[in-house]
Design a protein around this motif. Structure first.
Motif, mmCIF file in Angstrom:
data_model
loop_
_atom_site.group_PDB
_atom_site.id
_atom_site.type_symbol
_atom_site.label_atom_id
_atom_site.label_comp_id
_atom_site.label_asym_id
_atom_site.label_seq_id
_atom_site.Cartn_x
_atom_site.Cartn_y
_atom_site.Cartn_z
ATOM 1 N N LEU A 30 0.825 -1.202 0.000
ATOM 2 C CA LEU A 30 0.000 0.000 0.000
ATOM 3 C C LEU A 30 0.863 1.257 0.000
ATOM 4 O O LEU A 30 0.398 2.330 -0.381
ATOM 5 N N ASP A 31 2.091 1.112 0.437
ATOM 6 C CA ASP A 31 3.079 2.188 0.367
ATOM 7 C C ASP A 31 4.113 1.772 -0.682
ATOM 8 O O ASP A 31 4.857 0.819 -0.487
ATOM 9 N N GLN A 32 4.160 2.482 -1.789
ATOM 10 C CA GLN A 32 5.031 2.083 -2.903
ATOM 11 C C GLN A 32 6.447 2.650 -2.787
ATOM 12 O O GLN A 32 7.304 2.343 -3.611
ATOM 13 N N ASN A 33 6.703 3.475 -1.801
ATOM 14 C CA ASN A 33 8.027 4.100 -1.642
ATOM 15 C C ASN A 33 8.657 3.702 -0.315
ATOM 16 O O ASN A 33 9.021 4.547 0.498
ATOM 17 N N VAL A 34 8.789 2.391 -0.132
ATOM 18 C CA VAL A 34 9.246 1.876 1.161
ATOM 19 C C VAL A 34 10.766 1.837 1.265
ATOM 20 O O VAL A 34 11.351 2.291 2.243
ATOM 21 N N TYR A 35 11.414 1.283 0.238
ATOM 22 C CA TYR A 35 12.828 0.954 0.358
ATOM 23 C C TYR A 35 13.705 1.922 -0.432
ATOM 24 O O TYR A 35 13.440 2.223 -1.598
ATOM 25 N N ALA A 36 14.758 2.365 0.234
ATOM 26 C CA ALA A 36 15.796 3.124 -0.474
ATOM 27 C C ALA A 36 16.707 2.164 -1.222
ATOM 28 O O ALA A 36 17.309 2.519 -2.238
ATOM 29 N N GLU A 37 16.783 0.922 -0.738
ATOM 30 C CA GLU A 37 17.657 -0.086 -1.331
ATOM 31 C C GLU A 37 17.012 -0.690 -2.582
ATOM 32 O O GLU A 37 15.785 -0.721 -2.725
ATOM 33 N N LYS A 38 17.844 -1.186 -3.463
ATOM 34 C CA LYS A 38 17.382 -1.822 -4.699
ATOM 35 C C LYS A 38 17.275 -3.330 -4.510
ATOM 36 O O LYS A 38 18.200 -3.978 -4.029
ATOM 37 N N ILE A 39 16.131 -3.895 -4.876
ATOM 38 C CA ILE A 39 15.956 -5.350 -4.855
ATOM 39 C C ILE A 39 16.730 -5.939 -6.026
ATOM 40 O O ILE A 39 16.562 -5.531 -7.171
ATOM 41 N N THR A 40 17.593 -6.892 -5.724
ATOM 42 C CA THR A 40 18.503 -7.431 -6.742
ATOM 43 C C THR A 40 18.160 -8.852 -7.186
ATOM 44 O O THR A 40 18.650 -9.304 -8.226
ATOM 45 N N ASP A 41 17.333 -9.573 -6.410
ATOM 46 C CA ASP A 41 17.018 -10.953 -6.780
ATOM 47 C C ASP A 41 15.778 -11.406 -6.030
ATOM 48 O O ASP A 41 15.308 -10.726 -5.094
ATOM 49 N N SER A 42 15.254 -12.551 -6.417
ATOM 50 C CA SER A 42 14.064 -13.081 -5.753
ATOM 51 C C SER A 42 13.947 -14.576 -6.016
ATOM 52 O O SER A 42 14.507 -15.096 -6.982
ATOM 53 N N VAL A 43 13.217 -15.264 -5.134
ATOM 54 C CA VAL A 43 12.860 -16.667 -5.338
ATOM 55 C C VAL A 43 11.437 -16.878 -4.834
ATOM 56 O O VAL A 43 10.959 -16.154 -3.946
ATOM 57 N N ASN A 44 10.758 -17.861 -5.380
ATOM 58 C CA ASN A 44 9.417 -18.216 -4.920
ATOM 59 C C ASN A 44 9.498 -19.180 -3.750
ATOM 60 O O ASN A 44 10.495 -19.883 -3.567
ATOM 61 N N PHE A 45 8.434 -19.224 -2.943
ATOM 62 C CA PHE A 45 8.328 -20.250 -1.906
ATOM 63 C C PHE A 45 6.898 -20.754 -1.831
ATOM 64 O O PHE A 45 5.975 -20.135 -2.381
ATOM 65 N N ASP A 46 6.721 -21.890 -1.187
ATOM 66 C CA ASP A 46 5.391 -22.436 -0.904
ATOM 67 C C ASP A 46 5.080 -22.212 0.557
ATOM 68 O O ASP A 46 5.932 -22.459 1.426
ATOM 69 N N LEU A 47 3.881 -21.753 0.838
ATOM 70 C CA LEU A 47 3.454 -21.557 2.219
ATOM 71 C C LEU A 47 2.642 -22.766 2.647
ATOM 72 O O LEU A 47 1.526 -22.990 2.173
ATOM 73 N N ARG A 48 3.190 -23.575 3.536
ATOM 74 C CA ARG A 48 2.513 -24.772 4.052
ATOM 75 C C ARG A 48 1.969 -24.442 5.435
ATOM 76 O O ARG A 48 2.716 -24.404 6.412
ATOM 77 N N THR A 49 0.688 -24.155 5.496
ATOM 78 C CA THR A 49 0.053 -23.627 6.701
ATOM 79 C C THR A 49 0.724 -22.298 7.032
ATOM 80 O O THR A 49 0.382 -21.291 6.464
ATOM 81 N N HIS A 50 1.701 -22.292 7.935
ATOM 82 C CA HIS A 50 2.415 -21.041 8.227
ATOM 83 C C HIS A 50 3.911 -21.170 7.959
ATOM 84 O O HIS A 50 4.677 -20.254 8.255
ATOM 85 N N THR A 51 4.322 -22.282 7.372
ATOM 86 C CA THR A 51 5.741 -22.553 7.165
ATOM 87 C C THR A 51 6.187 -22.135 5.767
ATOM 88 O O THR A 51 5.584 -22.532 4.773
ATOM 89 N N ILE A 52 7.254 -21.335 5.702
ATOM 90 C CA ILE A 52 7.853 -20.944 4.431
ATOM 91 C C ILE A 52 8.752 -22.085 3.958
ATOM 92 O O ILE A 52 9.715 -22.447 4.631
ATOM 93 N N VAL A 53 8.430 -22.662 2.806
ATOM 94 C CA VAL A 53 9.203 -23.780 2.253
ATOM 95 C C VAL A 53 9.820 -23.340 0.923
ATOM 96 O O VAL A 53 9.101 -22.959 -0.002
ATOM 97 N N VAL A 54 11.136 -23.371 0.851
ATOM 98 C CA VAL A 54 11.840 -22.999 -0.372
ATOM 99 C C VAL A 54 12.562 -24.214 -0.935
ATOM 100 O O VAL A 54 13.077 -25.052 -0.191
ATOM 101 N N GLU A 55 12.571 -24.300 -2.243
ATOM 102 C CA GLU A 55 13.309 -25.373 -2.907
ATOM 103 C C GLU A 55 14.701 -24.868 -3.268
ATOM 104 O O GLU A 55 14.866 -23.725 -3.690
ATOM 105 N N GLY A 56 15.697 -25.722 -3.067
ATOM 106 C CA GLY A 56 17.063 -25.333 -3.366
ATOM 107 C C GLY A 56 17.916 -26.548 -3.640
ATOM 108 O O GLY A 56 17.405 -27.635 -3.945
ATOM 109 N N TYR A 57 19.205 -26.361 -3.483
ATOM 110 C CA TYR A 57 20.153 -27.426 -3.758
ATOM 111 C C TYR A 57 21.266 -27.413 -2.727
ATOM 112 O O TYR A 57 21.680 -26.364 -2.241
ATOM 113 N N ILE A 58 21.744 -28.606 -2.399
ATOM 114 C CA ILE A 58 23.035 -28.771 -1.728
ATOM 115 C C ILE A 58 23.909 -29.494 -2.745
ATOM 116 O O ILE A 58 23.677 -30.651 -3.068
ATOM 117 N N GLY A 59 24.890 -28.778 -3.266
ATOM 118 C CA GLY A 59 25.585 -29.298 -4.438
ATOM 119 C C GLY A 59 24.595 -29.366 -5.588
ATOM 120 O O GLY A 59 23.945 -28.379 -5.919
#
Length: 327
Positions: free
Chosen positions: A181-210
Motif C-alpha cells: 500500500l506504500d510504494q516508496n518503502v525501500y531506499a535499497e534496490k531489490i537485486t534478486d528473488s525466489v518463490n516459496f510455498d506456504l505450508r500452513t504457516h511454514t515458508i518452504v523454499v526449494e534449493g540445492y546442496i551441491g
C-alpha cells in the motif's frame, strides 16, 4: 503453537540446554495493544522497528499491558505467544479448543479466545489469537525479560524486510494480492528473488546442496541451520562435521547432534551462500508435526548472508545486496 521454535530452541549455542515445556498451552485475549516504543513510523502503512541479536535470535523491544520487555521475531511460530510468567493464566478468560501437537510434545487441554483488536503501534489487526505458554526456559537461558514471540499470524499481512545490516525490521502493509500500500518503502534496490510455498504457516523454499534438490523451511528463530541426517550421501558430503553436541530435550531426553559447516547451498543460479553453521539431526518429528517433508531448516545463518524481504501473500522472497565496503 510455535512448533518450529519449540524444536529449534533445543539447539542453542554449544552446550546450552533448553527443556521444552510439557504442560498445556493457553490462549490470551485482550483489547489492549502492543506498542513498539523505538519504532520509526514512516506513514500509516509502514514502520521500521530496530532489533537486537540475543545470541542468534532477533529480538524487538515492546510494551503490552504496561509491561515492557522483549519479543522474539519467529516466522516459524504460527501465532502470537505470550510468556505465562508475565501474563498469568488466572488473570484472563479461556475457552477450550482442540488439542495442539508440537514437535517435542503434544499439548493437551489448550484454550483459545479471539483478540478483538490487536494494535501493533498504529496498525490495527482484527480477530487475532494469542497463546499463553511457559517460556521461562528461553527467558532463563537467554537472560532476557521475554514477554513473548511474534509469529506468522501477525507478520502475514505485511511485507517484512529483515535487515541484518541495519539491525531493523521494516513492516509495510500489503493488500490480499501482496501489493504494498506504500510504494516508496525501500531506499535499497531489490537485486534478486525466489518463490516459496506456504505450508500452513511454514515458508518452504526449494534449493540445492551441491546438485541435490532439497526443501528447506525458513525460520528466523533457528539459531543454527539444520539438515536431515537421512539426506542422500551426495548432499551430505558437503556437510563438514566439527564436533558432537549432547543436548537436553523434553522430559530430560538427551539428543545427540553433529555440528559443523554446510557448503554449496543455493536457491537458484544467482542466490547462493557461503559456508553456514549447521546441525545434522533427525527431522522426522518436525516433518510429522508440520505435515511436510523438509530436508533442512534455514535460520540465522541465512538472514546473516541475505538481506531478505518476505511477502507471504505473493509467496516470494526478495533480496537486497549488502553495501560494498570501500577501503
Amino acid at each position: 503453537m510455535g512448533r518450529i521454535l519449540s524444536f529449534i530452541v533445543l539447539y542453542l549455542i554449544c552446550n546450552t540446554s533448553i527443556i521444552a515445556n510439557d504442560s498445556a498451552s493457553w490462549i490470551f485475549s485482550s483489547e489492549s495493544g502492543i506498542i513498539f516504543p523505538k519504532a520509526e513510523i514512516l506513514n500509516e502503512y509502514t514502520a521500521r522497528i530496530p532489533f537486537k541479536l540475543v545470541d542468534r535470535l532477533i529480538v524487538v523491544e515492546a510494551e503490552l499491558h504496561s509491561k515492557k520487555g522483549s519479543f522474539i521475531i519467529d516466522t516459524g511460530s504460527e501465532i502470537l505467544m505470550l510468556n505465562e510468567i508475565h501474563f498469568p493464566q488466572k488473570d484472563h478468560f479461556f475457552t477450550k479448543r482442540k488439542q495442539t501437537s508440537g514437535v517435542i510434545a503434544v499439548m493437551d487441554d489448550t484454550f483459545e479466545q479471539n483478540v478483538k483488536e490487536f494494535i501493533l503501534q498504529n496498525f490495527n489487526l482484527k480477530n487475532q489469537i494469542s497463546d499463553i505458554v511457559d517460556l521461562s526456559h528461553i527467558e532463563k537461558a537467554k537472560k532476557m525479560h521475554l514477554l513473548g514471540i511474534i509469529g506468522y499470524s501477525i507478520l502475514k499481512d505485511y511485507e517484512v524486510f529483515i535487515d541484518m545490516h541495519l539491525n531493523q525490521i521494516t513492516l509495510t502493509k500489503v493488500d490480499t494480492l501482496g501489493v504494498k500500500l506504500d510504494q516508496n518503502v525501500y531506499a535499497e534496490k531489490i537485486t534478486d528473488s525466489v518463490n516459496f510455498d506456504l505450508r500452513t504457516h511454514t515458508i518452504v523454499v526449494e534449493g540445492y546442496i551441491g546438485d541435490q534438490p532439497v526443501k528447506f523451511g525458513l525460520d528466523t528463530a533457528a539459531e543454527f541451520n539444520q539438515i536431515n541426517k537421512r539426506l542422500r550421501k551426495k548432499a551430505l558430503k558437503y556437510f563438514y562435521p566439527k564436533k558432537r553436541l549432547v543436548l537436553l530435550g523434553a522430559s530430560n531426553n538427551k539428543i545427540e547432534v553433529m555440528a559443523g559447516k554446510l557448503y554449496r547451498v543455493k536457491l537458484s543460479e544467482t542466490v547462493y551462500f557461503g559456508p553456514m553453521n549447521t546441525i545434522l539431526t533427525n527431522l522426522n518429528k518436525m516433518n510429522e508435526a508440520f505435515g511436510t517433508d523438509l530436508d533442512g531448516v534455514l535460520g540465522y545463518e541465512f538472514f546473516q548472508q541475505k538481506r531478505t524481504i518476505i511477502n507471504y501473500q505473493k509467496e516470494k522472497l526478495y533480496f537486497v545486496d549488502y553495501p560494498i565496503r570501500r577501503n
